[in-house]
Each structure stands twice: as C-alpha cells, then as structure tokens.
Design a protein around this motif. Structure first.
Motif, short mmCIF file in Angstrom:
data_model
loop_
_atom_site.label_atom_id
_atom_site.label_comp_id
_atom_site.label_asym_id
_atom_site.label_seq_id
_atom_site.Cartn_x
_atom_site.Cartn_y
_atom_site.Cartn_z
N GLY A 151 0.84 -1.18 0.00
CA GLY A 151 0.00 0.00 0.00
C GLY A 151 0.88 1.23 0.00
N HIS A 152 0.38 2.32 0.56
CA HIS A 152 1.17 3.54 0.61
C HIS A 152 1.10 4.14 2.00
N TYR A 153 2.14 4.86 2.39
CA TYR A 153 2.16 5.63 3.63
C TYR A 153 2.84 6.94 3.30
N LYS A 154 2.06 8.04 3.38
CA LYS A 154 2.55 9.35 2.95
C LYS A 154 2.98 9.23 1.48
N ASP A 155 4.23 9.53 1.16
CA ASP A 155 4.65 9.50 -0.25
C ASP A 155 5.41 8.22 -0.63
N ALA A 156 5.41 7.25 0.28
CA ALA A 156 6.19 6.03 0.02
C ALA A 156 5.27 4.82 -0.13
N LEU A 157 5.73 3.86 -0.92
CA LEU A 157 5.08 2.56 -0.93
C LEU A 157 5.51 1.81 0.33
N VAL A 158 4.56 1.16 0.96
CA VAL A 158 4.88 0.39 2.17
C VAL A 158 4.41 -1.04 1.97
N LEU A 159 5.25 -1.96 2.35
CA LEU A 159 4.93 -3.39 2.26
C LEU A 159 4.66 -3.90 3.67
N HIS A 160 3.49 -4.47 3.86
CA HIS A 160 3.14 -5.07 5.15
C HIS A 160 3.29 -6.58 5.03
N VAL A 161 4.14 -7.15 5.85
CA VAL A 161 4.19 -8.61 5.92
C VAL A 161 2.99 -9.06 6.74
N ILE A 162 2.17 -9.94 6.19
CA ILE A 162 0.99 -10.42 6.91
C ILE A 162 1.09 -11.93 7.11
N ARG A 163 0.21 -12.43 7.92
CA ARG A 163 0.27 -13.84 8.28
C ARG A 163 -0.53 -14.70 7.30
N PHE A 164 -0.01 -15.89 7.03
CA PHE A 164 -0.76 -16.89 6.28
C PHE A 164 -1.86 -17.46 7.19
N THR A 165 -2.87 -18.07 6.57
CA THR A 165 -3.99 -18.62 7.32
C THR A 165 -3.53 -19.58 8.42
N ASP A 166 -2.54 -20.45 8.09
CA ASP A 166 -2.13 -21.45 9.08
C ASP A 166 -1.27 -20.87 10.20
N GLU A 167 -0.99 -19.55 10.15
CA GLU A 167 -0.26 -18.91 11.23
C GLU A 167 -1.20 -18.26 12.25
N ILE A 168 -2.50 -18.25 11.95
CA ILE A 168 -3.49 -17.66 12.85
C ILE A 168 -4.16 -18.78 13.64
N ARG A 169 -4.07 -18.69 14.94
CA ARG A 169 -4.71 -19.71 15.78
C ARG A 169 -6.23 -19.53 15.77
N ASP A 170 -6.94 -20.61 16.04
CA ASP A 170 -8.40 -20.60 16.04
C ASP A 170 -8.90 -20.05 17.38
N PRO A 171 -9.59 -18.88 17.37
CA PRO A 171 -10.06 -18.31 18.64
C PRO A 171 -11.14 -19.14 19.33
N SER A 172 -11.68 -20.16 18.63
CA SER A 172 -12.69 -21.01 19.26
C SER A 172 -12.09 -21.81 20.42
N GLU A 173 -10.76 -21.88 20.48
CA GLU A 173 -10.10 -22.60 21.58
C GLU A 173 -10.12 -21.78 22.88
N LEU A 174 -10.47 -20.49 22.77
CA LEU A 174 -10.53 -19.64 23.96
C LEU A 174 -11.80 -19.95 24.76
N LYS A 175 -11.70 -19.77 26.06
CA LYS A 175 -12.86 -19.98 26.93
C LYS A 175 -13.63 -18.66 27.01
N LEU A 176 -14.51 -18.45 26.03
CA LEU A 176 -15.27 -17.21 25.94
C LEU A 176 -16.63 -17.36 26.63
N SER A 177 -17.03 -16.33 27.37
CA SER A 177 -18.30 -16.35 28.09
C SER A 177 -19.46 -16.13 27.15
N LYS A 178 -20.59 -16.75 27.47
CA LYS A 178 -21.81 -16.55 26.68
C LYS A 178 -22.81 -15.67 27.44
N THR A 179 -22.30 -14.90 28.41
CA THR A 179 -23.16 -14.02 29.20
C THR A 179 -23.87 -13.01 28.29
#
Length: 258
Positions: A151-179
């Motif tokens: 993308g761009h930031y001010k007058d420069a092109l900026v490259l963001h390194v992002i994560r592949f799908t298999d690098e993101i953990r599944d949040p369903s493993e968290l103990k989330l409240s259903k309150t």
C-alpha cells in the motif's frame, strides 16, 4: 538506513526495481544479563553438543534432520527453492483496504525505487492512493516465504508482511463467556464509543514505558525510590455495568466541554 532486500515489484507487465527497508524500529532499552552475585555479564556460547567446545560462526551450517542424519543446506539451496520469489514480489491481485483483518499484520517495510524505477514506482503509489486498494503478493526473504500487502504511507510505498492462514490460531479454543448483554447496555456502550471517537492521529501516541523505565534506572543509580501511582484493576461487576457506563459517558462529556 540500510536496505535488507533488493528486488522487483511486478504488477501486470510493469516491473519496479526496489529496495526494502525496515519501516519500524525496536525501542526497548538495551539491558544486559548479569550474574547477581558479582554483576558480571553473562555470555552465550555456541557449543558443540558432543565435544562441549565452542564453535565459531564460520563453521556453523544449517541442516534438516532426516531419519538419523542431517541434510546440510547451503545458501544457494535456499535460493533454489524459489529463485523467482527470492528476487521478485509479484502482485497477484488487489483488494480493498477495509477487507483485511488487523490481526494479519506483522511488520511494515518501506519500499524505495531504484533509479530506473522511479516513474513506475510513482505510478503504482498514486494508483493505490486513489483506489484505496492494497496489492497482494508473496516473496522470499531470510529463507522464509512471506505473504504481503503493498500500500502507501505518505509518499512512500509500504509493504506489510501479513500472516498466512495457518499462522493464525483458532479463537474457538478460547474460553469465551456466553453471558448476555441487554440492548440498553449495548446502546450505552455505543454512545460512549461515539463520544470517544476522534480522527486517528498517530503522533499523539507516545511510547512512555521506556522513559519511565529509564527514570527508575536513574533513580536507583542515585539511591532514590521512584514513586508509583496506584492502579485500579478491579473488574467491573455485572450489576454495576450500566452505572459505570453512565459515569464514563458523563465524565467524557464534561471533559469535552471543558
């Protein structure tokens, strides 16, 4: 700044020779590890597991364990794995900025055009600005394939390194409240959010932790004790939630009016 990768961005038949620079820096204080008995520095050594002798950097190679032995990899082996991606960032598609989840982002890098790529660099930058799009591409750096957004930031092109799908953990493993929360509570929270909403200004946010830690270091050097403010970390009780939301909203309104 020193470039950490040289190569080419390509989109369609347009190629832009670029240099890649780190777009952020680590501001942690440089702390040494010491022996608490005499405050002498602790040194880490690269030791041969079998002989116990220290190994110099020049004698260290990388290997992959296969069965009971190692396959040794040379520098050229890593480049051979995908020579094109070691030299080229191919933009495969463009996506809307708003479609990318923040959790994917890891680290920004600035892109600088090499002499012969100035015009095509400016072309891509200006086109991305006007369309609010990001280019999606992959490339290899430091013996690892990276998924990236350009993308761009001010007058420069900026490259963001992002994560592949298999690098993101599944949040369903968290103990989330259903309150359940009531509509009235949600409406009050939305009102609070709206009252706290401002146009984002990066310069107003400062990393004060290092400054505070440095003050503690200076005070200790002088034999002084640093005064610390007490922090309330009590969780808000469910039955007090509405009252706390109202109090927060009133306090915010008073602050904005003053």
């Amino acid at each position: 700044m020193r470039s950490i990768w040289n190569g080419t961005i390509s989109f369609g038949l347009v190629s832009i020779p670029v240099k890649l620079f780190s777009g952020s820096e680590d501001r942690k204080l440089d702390l040494d590890m010491l022996d608490k008995h005499d405050n002498q520095r602790i040194r880490y050594k690269r030791v041969n597991e079998k002989t116990g002798k220290e190994v110099v950097w020049g004698d260290i190679v990388k290997g992959f364990k296969k069965d009971d032995s190692y396959v040794i990899l040379e520098n050229e082996d890593f480049e051979k794995a995908n020579l094109k991606k070691s030299k080229t960032i191919d933009i495969e598609e463009f996506v809307n900025q708003d479609d990318v989840a923040d959790v994917l982002f890891k680290k920004p890098y600035f892109l600088e055009p090499q002499k012969e790529g100035s015009k095509s660099y400016n072309l891509l930058r200006d086109a991305l600005k006007k369309t609010n799009k990001l280019g999606v591409g992959t490339f290899v750096m430091r013996q690892k394939e990276h998924l990236s957004l350009i993308g761009h930031y001010k007058d420069a092109l900026v490259l963001h390194v992002i994560r592949f799908t298999d690098e993101i953990r599944d949040p369903s493993e968290l103990k989330l409240s259903k309150t359940k929360v009531t509509k009235k509570e949600v409406d009050m929270a939305i009102s609070l959010i709206e009252n706290y909403s401002e146009k984002f200004n990066l310069s107003k946010y400062k990393d004060v932790y290092n400054d505070q830690l440095m003050k503690i270091i200076n005070d200790k050097a002088k034999g002084k004790t640093t005064k610390v403010e007490e922090v309330n970390v009590e969780p808000t009780d469910a039955k007090d939630l509405m009252a706390q939301l109202k109090a927060s909203l009133e306090a915010r309104k008073k602050k904005k009016a003053s």
